[in-house]
Motif scaffolding. Structure first.
Motif, short mmCIF file in Angstrom:
data_model
loop_
_atom_site.label_atom_id
_atom_site.label_comp_id
_atom_site.label_asym_id
_atom_site.label_seq_id
_atom_site.Cartn_x
_atom_site.Cartn_y
_atom_site.Cartn_z
N ARG A 95 0.83 -1.21 0.00
CA ARG A 95 0.00 0.00 0.00
C ARG A 95 0.86 1.25 0.00
NH1 ARG A 95 -5.74 -0.02 2.45
NH2 ARG A 95 -5.26 2.15 2.26
N ILE A 129 -4.58 -4.40 -3.63
CA ILE A 129 -4.53 -3.24 -2.75
C ILE A 129 -5.94 -2.78 -2.35
CG2 ILE A 129 -3.89 -0.78 -2.66
CD1 ILE A 129 -1.60 -2.73 -2.22
N ASP A 132 -7.33 -6.03 4.21
CA ASP A 132 -6.02 -6.53 4.61
C ASP A 132 -6.14 -8.00 5.00
OD1 ASP A 132 -3.51 -7.01 5.58
OD2 ASP A 132 -3.55 -5.42 7.09
#
Length: 75
Positions: A9, A64, A68
């Motif tokens: 990121r 991305i 997460d």
């Protein structure tokens, strides 16, 4: 060596904010150095240069926009 989600990121942000504008300026200057080209060839060259930056950096941008994968589900 695989980059973590946070590292990807950060790298993607750095590439998009700093690297891409620098690359655009370099691409325009490169085309300006060439002798006068027909407009359609110049257009094709800009399209190729405009997409060529993404292929070597695809691994940085992949995933991305997703959640997460390393984050804890317990919030």
């Amino acid at each position: 060596m695989a980059l973590s989600y946070k590292a990807r990121r950060r790298w993607s942000l750095l590439i998009l904010v700093i690297g891409l504008p620098v690359y655009a300026v370099l691409a325009v200057n490169l085309v300006a150095l060439l002798p006068v080209l027909p407009k359609f060839l110049e257009f094709i060259l800009y399209v190729v240069l405009g997409t060529a930056w993404a292929f070597p950096l695809k691994f940085v941008f992949k995933g991305i926009g997703q959640v997460d994968p390393d984050a804890d589900d317990n919030s």
